[in-house]
Scaffold this motif. Structure first.
Motif, PDB file in Angstrom:
ATOM      1  N   ALA A 163      20.328  -5.646   0.813  1.00 10.14           N
ATOM      2  CA  ALA A 163      18.923  -5.941   1.122  1.00 10.14           C
ATOM      3  C   ALA A 163      18.041  -4.737   0.801  1.00 10.14           C
ATOM      4  CB  ALA A 163      18.774  -6.338   2.592  1.00 10.14           C
ATOM      5  N   GLY A 164      18.516  -3.547   1.123  1.00  7.67           N
ATOM      6  CA  GLY A 164      17.768  -2.335   0.783  1.00  7.67           C
ATOM      7  C   GLY A 164      17.678  -2.132  -0.711  1.00  7.67           C
ATOM      8  N   ALA A 165      18.785  -2.378  -1.418  1.00  6.67           N
ATOM      9  CA  ALA A 165      18.807  -2.219  -2.880  1.00  6.67           C
ATOM     10  C   ALA A 165      17.845  -3.187  -3.552  1.00  6.67           C
ATOM     11  CB  ALA A 165      20.222  -2.415  -3.412  1.00  6.67           C
ATOM     12  N   ARG A 166      17.808  -4.434  -3.065  1.00 11.10           N
ATOM     13  CA  ARG A 166      16.895  -5.427  -3.665  1.00 11.10           C
ATOM     14  C   ARG A 166      15.444  -4.987  -3.525  1.00 11.10           C
ATOM     15  NH1 ARG A 166      20.520  -9.036  -1.379  1.00 11.10           N
ATOM     16  NH2 ARG A 166      19.249  -9.266   0.474  1.00 11.10           N
ATOM     17  N   LEU A 167      15.066  -4.540  -2.340  1.00 10.21           N
ATOM     18  CA  LEU A 167      13.676  -4.122  -2.150  1.00 10.21           C
ATOM     19  C   LEU A 167      13.378  -2.845  -2.932  1.00 10.21           C
ATOM     20  CD1 LEU A 167      11.122  -5.041  -0.886  1.00 10.21           C
ATOM     21  CD2 LEU A 167      11.715  -3.809   1.172  1.00 10.21           C
ATOM     22  N   LEU A 168      14.346  -1.958  -3.007  1.00 16.12           N
ATOM     23  CA  LEU A 168      14.155  -0.737  -3.784  1.00 16.12           C
ATOM     24  C   LEU A 168      13.918  -1.058  -5.253  1.00 16.12           C
ATOM     25  CD1 LEU A 168      14.132   2.352  -3.512  1.00 16.12           C
ATOM     26  CD2 LEU A 168      16.569   2.317  -4.014  1.00 16.12           C
ATOM     27  N   GLU A 169      14.593  -2.070  -5.765  1.00 12.67           N
ATOM     28  CA  GLU A 169      14.402  -2.478  -7.162  1.00 12.67           C
ATOM     29  C   GLU A 169      12.967  -2.940  -7.421  1.00 12.67           C
ATOM     30  OE1 GLU A 169      16.213  -2.255 -10.015  1.00 12.67           O
ATOM     31  OE2 GLU A 169      17.374  -0.949  -8.697  1.00 12.67           O
ATOM     32  N   THR A 170      12.310  -3.498  -6.432  1.00  6.64           N
ATOM     33  CA  THR A 170      10.921  -3.936  -6.634  1.00  6.64           C
ATOM     34  C   THR A 170       9.975  -2.761  -6.825  1.00  6.64           C
ATOM     35  OG1 THR A 170      10.360  -4.012  -4.276  1.00  6.64           O
ATOM     36  CG2 THR A 170      11.280  -6.028  -5.253  1.00  6.64           C
ATOM     37  N   LEU A 171      10.438  -1.552  -6.421  1.00  2.50           N
ATOM     38  CA  LEU A 171       9.618  -0.358  -6.623  1.00  2.50           C
ATOM     39  C   LEU A 171       9.706   0.149  -8.049  1.00  2.50           C
ATOM     40  CD1 LEU A 171      10.391   1.680  -3.390  1.00  2.50           C
ATOM     41  CD2 LEU A 171       8.388   0.270  -3.866  1.00  2.50           C
ATOM     42  N   GLY A 172      10.671  -0.337  -8.819  1.00  2.00           N
ATOM     43  CA  GLY A 172      10.865   0.129 -10.189  1.00  2.00           C
ATOM     44  C   GLY A 172      12.110   0.980 -10.268  1.00  2.00           C
ATOM     45  N   THR A 173      12.492   1.347 -11.467  1.00  7.39           N
ATOM     46  CA  THR A 173      13.733   2.086 -11.659  1.00  7.39           C
ATOM     47  C   THR A 173      13.522   3.584 -11.714  1.00  7.39           C
ATOM     48  OG1 THR A 173      13.493   1.821 -14.044  1.00  7.39           O
ATOM     49  CG2 THR A 173      14.853   0.202 -12.884  1.00  7.39           C
ATOM     50  N   GLU A 174      12.303   4.048 -11.773  1.00  2.09           N
ATOM     51  CA  GLU A 174      12.057   5.488 -11.814  1.00  2.09           C
ATOM     52  C   GLU A 174      12.134   6.061 -10.411  1.00  2.09           C
ATOM     53  OE1 GLU A 174       8.350   6.294 -13.713  1.00  2.09           O
ATOM     54  OE2 GLU A 174       8.657   4.714 -15.162  1.00  2.09           O
ATOM     55  N   GLY A 175      12.367   7.345 -10.334  1.00  2.00           N
ATOM     56  CA  GLY A 175      12.390   8.035  -9.054  1.00  2.00           C
ATOM     57  C   GLY A 175      10.979   8.270  -8.562  1.00  2.00           C
ATOM     58  N   PRO A 176      10.832   9.029  -7.469  1.00  2.00           N
ATOM     59  CA  PRO A 176       9.507   9.305  -6.947  1.00  2.00           C
ATOM     60  C   PRO A 176       8.679  10.073  -7.969  1.00  2.00           C
ATOM     61  CG  PRO A 176      11.191  10.558  -5.768  1.00  2.00           C
ATOM     62  CD  PRO A 176      11.887   9.659  -6.740  1.00  2.00           C
ATOM     63  N   ARG A 177       7.391   9.737  -8.048  1.00  2.00           N
ATOM     64  CA  ARG A 177       6.517  10.323  -9.048  1.00  2.00           C
ATOM     65  C   ARG A 177       5.260  10.915  -8.403  1.00  2.00           C
ATOM     66  NH1 ARG A 177       7.809   5.391  -9.660  1.00  2.00           N
ATOM     67  NH2 ARG A 177       5.770   4.583  -9.227  1.00  2.00           N
ATOM     68  N   PRO A 178       5.392  11.923  -7.538  1.00  2.00           N
ATOM     69  CA  PRO A 178       4.171  12.455  -6.958  1.00  2.00           C
ATOM     70  C   PRO A 178       3.304  13.098  -8.030  1.00  2.00           C
ATOM     71  CG  PRO A 178       6.085  13.681  -6.168  1.00  2.00           C
ATOM     72  CD  PRO A 178       6.577  12.587  -7.067  1.00  2.00           C
ATOM     73  N   THR A 179       2.066  12.659  -8.122  1.00  2.00           N
ATOM     74  CA  THR A 179       1.157  13.217  -9.111  1.00  2.00           C
ATOM     75  C   THR A 179       0.453  14.445  -8.563  1.00  2.00           C
ATOM     76  OG1 THR A 179      -0.525  11.682  -8.347  1.00  2.00           O
ATOM     77  CG2 THR A 179       0.769  11.023 -10.268  1.00  2.00           C
ATOM     78  N   SER A 180       0.339  14.491  -7.282  1.00  2.00           N
ATOM     79  CA  SER A 180      -0.263  15.644  -6.643  1.00  2.00           C
ATOM     80  C   SER A 180       0.328  15.740  -5.249  1.00  2.00           C
ATOM     81  CB  SER A 180      -1.783  15.455  -6.607  1.00  2.00           C
ATOM     82  OG  SER A 180      -2.287  15.587  -5.322  1.00  2.00           O
ATOM     83  N   PRO A 181       0.416  16.933  -4.682  1.00  2.00           N
ATOM     84  CA  PRO A 181       1.003  17.053  -3.353  1.00  2.00           C
ATOM     85  C   PRO A 181       0.258  16.250  -2.297  1.00  2.00           C
ATOM     86  CG  PRO A 181       0.683  19.224  -4.331  1.00  2.00           C
ATOM     87  CD  PRO A 181       0.050  18.219  -5.239  1.00  2.00           C
ATOM     88  N   ARG A 182      -0.990  15.905  -2.559  1.00  2.00           N
ATOM     89  CA  ARG A 182      -1.777  15.210  -1.540  1.00  2.00           C
ATOM     90  C   ARG A 182      -1.848  13.700  -1.745  1.00  2.00           C
ATOM     91  NH1 ARG A 182      -3.648  19.330   1.191  1.00  2.00           N
ATOM     92  NH2 ARG A 182      -4.366  21.189   0.156  1.00  2.00           N
ATOM     93  N   SER A 183      -1.233  13.181  -2.779  1.00  2.00           N
ATOM     94  CA  SER A 183      -1.309  11.735  -2.997  1.00  2.00           C
ATOM     95  C   SER A 183       0.078  11.129  -3.015  1.00  2.00           C
ATOM     96  CB  SER A 183      -2.024  11.434  -4.316  1.00  2.00           C
ATOM     97  OG  SER A 183      -1.243  11.869  -5.396  1.00  2.00           O
ATOM     98  N   ARG A 184       0.179   9.909  -2.526  1.00  2.00           N
ATOM     99  CA  ARG A 184       1.444   9.177  -2.539  1.00  2.00           C
ATOM    100  C   ARG A 184       1.505   8.359  -3.803  1.00  2.00           C
ATOM    101  NH1 ARG A 184       3.142   5.498   0.630  1.00  2.00           N
ATOM    102  NH2 ARG A 184       5.203   6.304   0.749  1.00  2.00           N
ATOM    103  N   PRO A 185       2.681   8.259  -4.424  1.00  2.00           N
ATOM    104  CA  PRO A 185       2.812   7.407  -5.597  1.00  2.00           C
ATOM    105  C   PRO A 185       2.680   5.944  -5.206  1.00  2.00           C
ATOM    106  CG  PRO A 185       4.941   8.288  -4.946  1.00  2.00           C
ATOM    107  CD  PRO A 185       3.906   8.939  -4.077  1.00  2.00           C
TER     108      PRO A 185
END
Length: 195
Positions: free
Chosen positions: A159-181
């Motif tokens: 169940a966790g893997a299925r929902l994680l797949e909806t986030l995409g296959t890339e890892g976390p992509r913080p663009t700036s320390p103050r913003s959430r991807p």
């Protein structure tokens, strides 16, 4: 909450949390996953003489009967004694309190959530853990995952893997320390309420 100015080590740690979350849900390399989770729990500990690090948790989680092991582990990994004798990745008495990487990873996520905004992977993992362990999971965990507590572990992980797949296959992509991807697909993760 604002991210500290010198957040590069925290961002790197959050990226490692994201990779470890993916490893947990994939069920590959369990020994490596467990070692990473233990190291993350150790390295994220503020270890600032907190009399009880669980007091930083939301009030409902502090007393939930299903999270007793998580609370004990949180106290252990934030203990100066465990921190100082952690060269072998085991507590001072030589016994590991839990063989499960998810417990150590949850401790790391709970340590990080008061230091910087959680990545989507870390936030999803936190809600998944609560949905699988808490007797009374928070509403946002139940909304996202439904009833997981009575499923076998492999179905909980799926169940966790299925929902994680909806986030995409890339890892976390913080663009700036103050913003959430933002997830690439229209998945709305419910946010936790801070006490």
């Amino acid at each position: 909450m604002t991210t500290p100015l010198h957040a590069d080590p925290l961002i790197t740690t959050m990226q490692l949390v994201g990779r470890t979350v993916r490893m947990v849900f994939s069920r590959r390399e369990p020994e490596r996953t467990r070692a990473l989770a233990i190291e993350l729990a150790r390295s994220t500990s503020p270890c600032q003489g907190l009399d009880d690090p669980v007091r930083n948790w939301e009030p409902g989680l502090q007393i939930d009967r299903g999270l007793g092991r998580a609370r004990r582990l949180q106290r252990l990994v934030n203990s100066p004694v465990w921190q100082s004798d952690h060269g072998s990745a085991t507590p001072q008495d030589g016994k590991t309190p839990a063989d499960n990487a998810t417990d150590f990873l949850f401790a790391a996520v709970m340590n990080l959530m008061h230091q910087m905004p959680l990545s989507d992977e870390a936030h999803l993992f936190r809600l998944w853990y609560l949905a699988t362990r808490a007797v009374t999971p928070p509403e946002n965990a139940t909304r996202l995952f439904g009833e997981l507590r009575h499923l076998p572990p492999h179905q909980q992980l799926a169940a966790g893997a299925r929902l994680l797949e909806t986030l995409g296959t890339e890892g976390p992509r913080p663009t700036s320390p103050r913003s959430r991807p933002q997830p690439p697909h229209p998945v709305a993760l419910p946010r936790h309420e801070t006490p």
